[in-house]
Design a protein around this motif. Structure first.
Motif, mmCIF file in Angstrom:
data_model
loop_
_atom_site.group_PDB
_atom_site.id
_atom_site.type_symbol
_atom_site.label_atom_id
_atom_site.label_comp_id
_atom_site.label_asym_id
_atom_site.label_seq_id
_atom_site.Cartn_x
_atom_site.Cartn_y
_atom_site.Cartn_z
ATOM 1 N N LEU A 216 1.181 -1.014 -0.306
ATOM 2 C CA LEU A 216 0.085 0.015 -0.003
ATOM 3 C C LEU A 216 0.776 1.249 -0.186
ATOM 4 O O LEU A 216 2.255 1.046 0.883
ATOM 5 N N HIS A 217 1.169 2.560 -0.675
ATOM 6 C CA HIS A 217 1.204 3.642 -0.736
ATOM 7 C C HIS A 217 1.351 4.788 0.460
ATOM 8 O O HIS A 217 -0.217 4.204 1.698
ATOM 9 N N SER A 219 0.665 6.946 2.037
ATOM 10 C CA SER A 219 -0.113 8.151 2.185
ATOM 11 C C SER A 219 -1.637 7.629 2.096
ATOM 12 O O SER A 219 -2.114 8.221 2.863
ATOM 13 N N PHE A 220 -1.594 6.664 0.709
ATOM 14 C CA PHE A 220 -3.232 6.241 1.141
ATOM 15 C C PHE A 220 -2.858 5.420 2.073
ATOM 16 O O PHE A 220 -4.598 5.232 2.301
ATOM 17 N N ALA A 221 -2.054 4.468 3.089
ATOM 18 C CA ALA A 221 -2.819 3.667 3.975
ATOM 19 C C ALA A 221 -3.440 4.480 5.102
ATOM 20 O O ALA A 221 -3.890 4.306 5.393
ATOM 21 N N SER A 223 -4.836 7.326 5.296
ATOM 22 C CA SER A 223 -5.743 7.705 5.158
ATOM 23 C C SER A 223 -7.266 7.010 5.545
ATOM 24 O O SER A 223 -8.238 7.280 6.363
ATOM 25 N N ASP A 242 -12.349 3.862 -6.652
ATOM 26 C CA ASP A 242 -11.692 5.073 -6.870
ATOM 27 C C ASP A 242 -11.765 6.468 -6.604
ATOM 28 O O ASP A 242 -13.578 6.868 -6.720
ATOM 29 N N LEU A 255 -4.446 2.801 -10.729
ATOM 30 C CA LEU A 255 -4.282 2.851 -9.239
ATOM 31 C C LEU A 255 -3.826 1.985 -8.802
ATOM 32 O O LEU A 255 -2.317 1.934 -6.885
ATOM 33 N N GLN A 258 -0.078 2.294 -8.539
ATOM 34 C CA GLN A 258 0.499 3.544 -8.214
ATOM 35 C C GLN A 258 0.475 2.582 -6.291
ATOM 36 O O GLN A 258 0.400 3.171 -5.562
ATOM 37 N N LYS A 260 -2.743 1.914 -4.373
ATOM 38 C CA LYS A 260 -3.986 2.505 -4.147
ATOM 39 C C LYS A 260 -4.902 1.960 -4.406
ATOM 40 O O LYS A 260 -6.080 2.557 -4.621
ATOM 41 N N SER A 261 -4.706 0.653 -4.535
ATOM 42 C CA SER A 261 -6.277 -0.212 -4.561
ATOM 43 C C SER A 261 -6.802 -0.733 -3.470
ATOM 44 O O SER A 261 -5.968 -0.566 -2.533
ATOM 45 N N GLN A 267 -4.739 -5.839 -5.067
ATOM 46 C CA GLN A 267 -2.924 -5.761 -5.407
ATOM 47 C C GLN A 267 -2.591 -7.087 -5.951
ATOM 48 O O GLN A 267 -1.730 -7.512 -6.876
#
Length: 317
Positions: A216-217, A219-221, A223, A242, A255, A258, A260-261, A267
């Protein structure tokens, strides 16, 4: 023209393999109920005007229907007596917009009583949901029959958001669907919303060495952890699949690349060379994805299995 021929050959091939012997065809209702598609489209449009989540709901409903006993509208049946129906099985508790199919069926019955199956109405509504959200169109083969059996216990056969690639591959291949179909149909995740319960496995106690899924990215994780804290069981907490979650596009694939899924199963598409290549291909071309999605939807929706044409989609005749 070549792609249309390919689509045509694809579904003809599948029908000859179909276990139930229900022969599907594009002009199945040409003489018996010629306006059925227009009626269903109007019902979907009307519902969408009031609720933007309807397209995602109809697409998911169709998918969940086809993956249990074939596309036989068993997901629409209500529980009765001691029998708990599919719609009351754990993975289906968040399904909604059943009223859209009820409304379409009512209109169709007024025009052509006893002719059009609920399974065909659901297949048409799912196609319309995609088209009206900006996605591709396709000709829906028709002639499905409605099933008489619906069991909540069978919903555990549905592919889970926590599945790895081998579990996904097995689930799809059992239904005659390929790795190409798996990646294309996963693109349906471009629409809709998910509750925390479907992806919290990636946010807390992921494994022995990581609290958070390292794919997981960061910053995405972070959030997502704000939305879904460890001990918070808020029923409606979650995230959109999305950022353009009411538009059918190829953002989902971008995503994944990136990190960000939302789901482990999303993934997982990066964990084999073939599926990773398809993710990259679909991320770089909406048109390529749209064609593949339409082709795979025809294939999936042609898994038949019913016996009758229900008068009321919620109860057997």
């Amino acid at each position: 023209m070549a792609s249309i021929v390919a689509l045509f050959l694809g579904w003809v091939l599948l029908f000859t393999q179909s276990g139930s012997g229900n022969a599907l065809s594009l002009n199945y209702y040409e003489k018996t109920c010629p306006d059925v598609e227009t009626v269903v489209t109007e019902a979907v449009k009307k519902a969408m005007a009031k609720d933007k989540t309807v397209p995602a709901a109809l697409l998911r409903m169709h998918f969940h229907d086809c993956f249990i006993r074939g596309c036989d509208a068993s997901v629409l049946l209500n529980s009765k007596g001691n029998n708990k129906a599919e719609k009351d099985g754990p993975p289906n508790l968040s399904l909604h917009a059943f009223y859209v199919i009820d409304n379409a069926k009512k209109e169709v019955e007024a025009l052509c009583p006893g002719i059009v199956s609920c399974a065909d109405i659901l297949a048409l509504a799912a196609r319309d949901a995609v088209v009206l959200s900006g996605g591709p169109t396709w000709n829906v083969p028709k002639g499905r029959k409605d099933g008489r059996t619906s069991k909540a216990s069978e919903t555990k056969q549905l592919p889970a958001p926590t599945f790895n690639i081998s579990q996904l591959q097995q689930s799809f291949s059992q239904r005659g669907l390929s790795m190409d179909d798996l990646v294309a149909l996963s693109g349906g995740h471009t629409l809709g919303f998910s509750h925390c319960s479907s992806f919290k496995n990636r946010l807390h106690n992921f494994n022995a060495t990581h609290d958070i899924d390292p794919t997981l990215h960061p910053s995405f994780a972070a959030s997502l952890r704000n939305i879904c804290p460890k001990n918070n069981n808020a029923k409606n907490a979650g995230a959109t699949m999305d950022p353009s979650s009411t538009t059918f596009d190829n953002t989902y694939f971008k995503l994944i690349l990136q990190g960000k899924s939302l789901f482990s199963s999303d993934q997982a598409l990066l964990t084999t060379p073939k599926t990773k290549q398809l993710v990259s291909k679909f991320a770089s071309s909406k048109d390529t994805f749209s064609k593949a999605f339409a082709n795979s939807m025809i294939k999936m929706s042609s898994i038949t299995g019913g016996q009758e044409v229900r008068k009321d989609c919620r109860v057997v005749n």
